[in-house]
Design an enzyme around this catalytic site. Structure first.
Site, short mmCIF file in Angstrom:
data_model
loop_
_atom_site.label_atom_id
_atom_site.label_comp_id
_atom_site.label_asym_id
_atom_site.label_seq_id
_atom_site.Cartn_x
_atom_site.Cartn_y
_atom_site.Cartn_z
CE1 TYR A 89 -4.30 -1.61 0.64
CE2 TYR A 89 -2.80 -3.26 1.51
CZ TYR A 89 -4.05 -2.91 1.05
OH TYR A 89 -5.04 -3.84 0.99
CG ASN A 161 -7.43 1.67 -1.34
OD1 ASN A 161 -8.08 0.73 -1.78
ND2 ASN A 161 -7.23 1.84 -0.04
CD GLU A 162 -11.74 0.87 0.71
OE1 GLU A 162 -11.90 1.56 1.73
OE2 GLU A 162 -11.91 -0.37 0.69
CG ASP A 204 -19.00 -4.50 -1.78
OD1 ASP A 204 -19.86 -3.93 -2.47
OD2 ASP A 204 -19.06 -5.72 -1.50
CD GLU A 270 -8.40 -3.75 1.37
OE1 GLU A 270 -9.47 -3.73 2.04
OE2 GLU A 270 -7.57 -2.83 1.39
#
Ligand SMILES: *[C@@H]1O[C@H](CO)[C@@H](O)[C@H](O)[C@H]1NC(C)=O
Ligand SMILES: *[C@@H]1O[C@H](CO)[C@@H](O)[C@H](O)[C@H]1NC(C)=O
Ligand SMILES: *[C@@H]1O[C@H](CO)[C@@H](O)[C@H](O)[C@H]1NC(C)=O
Ligand SMILES: *[C@@H]1O[C@H](CO)[C@@H](O)[C@H](O)[C@H]1NC(C)=O
Ligand SMILES: *[C@@H]1O[C@H](CO)[C@@H](O)[C@H](O)[C@H]1NC(C)=O
Length: 479
Positions: A89, A161-162, A204, A270
């Site tokens: 990461y 990321n997200e 998600d 993930e």
């Protein structure tokens, strides 16, 4: 006798001197494909961030890939586990990662690298994407490309990321993420000898999940080579919880349908729900994810290698630098051992042959997700960075892996020490696969190990590769 020994030793030395490297992987439609064997690469992976976010310490030049001894220890355990990919990461573009990258390469493990970090200025700020999209930020992420482009086992980069973690954050951010992808892909095209895929890792969040994928896979004006488009899509998926969950109850049937006609690879960036709390995960979802129902997906990465505050570890890194496997590690390994590797590597016959859809508002639902396909222009200074490259980059390259034996001890899930822990460099340039073994030794540890045994681990575990390296050293010394 001596001459026979010498010629054998020279042969061994010659073999050892060949720089072994995993084959570069590229995106072909829905799949990642090994460019040499043309076999599909299904990601069998683990997220790797020992120390958690706090393990990223650029001030003291430390990150998850900065210490070769630590990587040697973890690569030996991950090789036995059977994984072919790690995701890392938070890395620093000015640190030398040669030892770690070379160790993971030697054991057939690819790396997916996030270009961002949680530090201010080192990622897009989801509350204010326009102010955080600037040339200082781009210099950092181009530095990550420079640092990792030279390693054959760099599989891909995550541009973000997200960033969208609810409906509110999905209004303004999406065009900026496409802008970052464009800048990374243009930089790679200009400054790397091979193409390296770039994509997004999504939370998600159900009202926006399908929109997120639809937004990033489409091509503006229908152009296949649109650089703002994602090359792949990662999903952080935690819907399969506990040993009683099923393909339907976890909603994997919905995911398989959602992504069945994806024109880019989709995988779990993930997975591995840790509920119910306090019991080891059994990882029944592995059979589903790699089974016939889900061949549209390219596998996934289990969150995560080391036990951190969030309680998702497969292994605990002890203060004395030894590692103790958790039962979760054993369970995941036994699931991996059941996989049909031939099926996994075979061509994805069901893959869609469709071209990427043309970006249009109609692709996006009325969830609130951005329908804006006008992508921000590069900020001031960015064109020059892309054209001429950043100043004084740290560029990684493979180095010889000299040490194969792990100097610290590792213990199985019952506390018994794992004997002969070493990496086994692969001989065929292919990626690592599950080996059908169990890493945790059987039996139970004696309750109080005598203090005199301390340090014994350092001498244990001289495998064939240790012998080879020793022979090589002798040969070099006598020549
Ligand atoms: C690498 O990690 C090992 C084990 O934690 C430690 O003993 C060693 O000092 C570290 N090396 C460097 C250069 O930090
Ligand atoms: C994917 O399939 C679904 C239903 O199977 C369909 O509604 C959708 O239009 C398809 N998308 C593309 C891009 O082909
Ligand atoms: C595949 O799908 C079927 C039908 O939905 C389901 O019953 C089965 O359990 C799934 N297989 C796996 C391995 O998840
Ligand atoms: C779309 O995004 C661009 C920047 O990428 C911005 O200039 C424009 O105002 C946005 N359009 C709408 C309708 O929000
Ligand atoms: C290291 O620490 C672990 C956990 O406290 C302990 O079980 C183990 O015996 C120690 N090993 C060595 C070699 O000191």
């Amino acid at each position: 006798m001596l001459s026979l020994f010498r010629s054998l030793a020279l042969l061994v030395a010659a073999l050892a001197a060949i720089a072994r490297a995993v084959h570069p992987v590229e995106v072909r439609g829905q799949d990642f494909v090994d460019t040499v064997t043309n076999k599909r690469l299904m990601i069998i992976g683990v997220d790797y961030q020992p120390g958690g976010q706090a393990g990223y310490k650029p001030d003291s030049k430390q990150d998850a890939l900065s210490n070769g001894t630590v990587c040697l220890r973890d690569a030996a355990l991950l090789q036995r586990l059977g994984v072919n990919t790690i995701r890392v990461y938070n890395v620093d573009p000015s640190i030398n990662h040669d030892d770690c990258a070379s160790i993971f390469n030697a054991v057939g493990i690819y790396m997916i690298i996030d270009v961002n970090s949680p530090l201010e200025g080192e990622s897009l700020n989801r509350a204010s994407p326009s102010s955080s999209y600037n040339s200082a930020y781009l210099t950092r992420i181009f530095g990550i490309v420079e640092n990792f482009k030279g390693y054959p086992n760099t599989l891909a980069f995550f541009a973000a990321n997200e960033v969208m973690n609810d409906v509110g954050t999905s209004k303004e951010n999406p065009p900026y993420i496409r802008a970052v992808q464009r800048d990374l892909k243009n930089y790679i095209a200009k400054h790397s000898t091979r193409t390296i895929p770039v994509g997004y890792s999504a939370a998600d969040v159900r009202p926006i999940l399908e929109d997120t994928w639809a937004y990033f896979q489409c091509a503006i004006d229908g152009k296949d080579d649109d650089p703002t488009r994602s090359d792949f899509f990662g999903l952080n998926s935690y819907s399969w919880c506990g040993g009683d969950a099923t393909y339907q109850s976890a909603g994997y049937d919905i995911l398989a349908a959602m992504f069945s006609n994806s024109t880019i690879p989709v995988f779990f960036s993930e997975y591995g729900c840790n509920k119910p709390e306090g019991v080891a995960r059994v990882f029944n979802e592995v059979a589903a994810l790699y089974g016939k129902n889900m061949t549209a997906l390219s596998g996934g990465l289990v969150y995560e290698y080391s036990q951190e505050e969030s309680d998702f570890g497969l292994a605990t890194i002890n203060e004395n630098t030894t590692v103790s496997l958790k039962k979760d590690f054993d369970n995941l390994q036994s699931q991996y051992n059941k996989l049909d590797i031939k099926l996994i590597q075979s061509t994805n016959a069901a893959a869609t042959q469709a071209k990427p859809p043309k970006c249009e508002e109609s692709l996006i639902s009325d969830s609130g997700f951005s329908k804006n396909f006008t992508i921000p222009s590069p900020p001031d200074g960015a064109d020059d960075l892309v054209k001429n490259g950043i100043k004084n980059p740290t560029q990684g390259k493979l180095v010889e892996v000299k040490q194969t034996n792990v100097p610290m001890a590792a213990y199985g899930s019952t506390g018994v020490q794992i004997q002969n822990l070493a990496i086994k460099p692969l001989q065929n340039d292919e990626s690592n696969t599950p080996g059908g073994e169990t890493t945790s030794p059987s039996g139970t540890a004696s309750p109080s190990p005598s203090p005199s045994k301390k340090g014994a681990a350092g001498r244990a575990g001289v495998g064939i590769w240790g012998v080879t390296v020793a022979v090589l050293a002798v040969v070099l010394a006598t020549l």
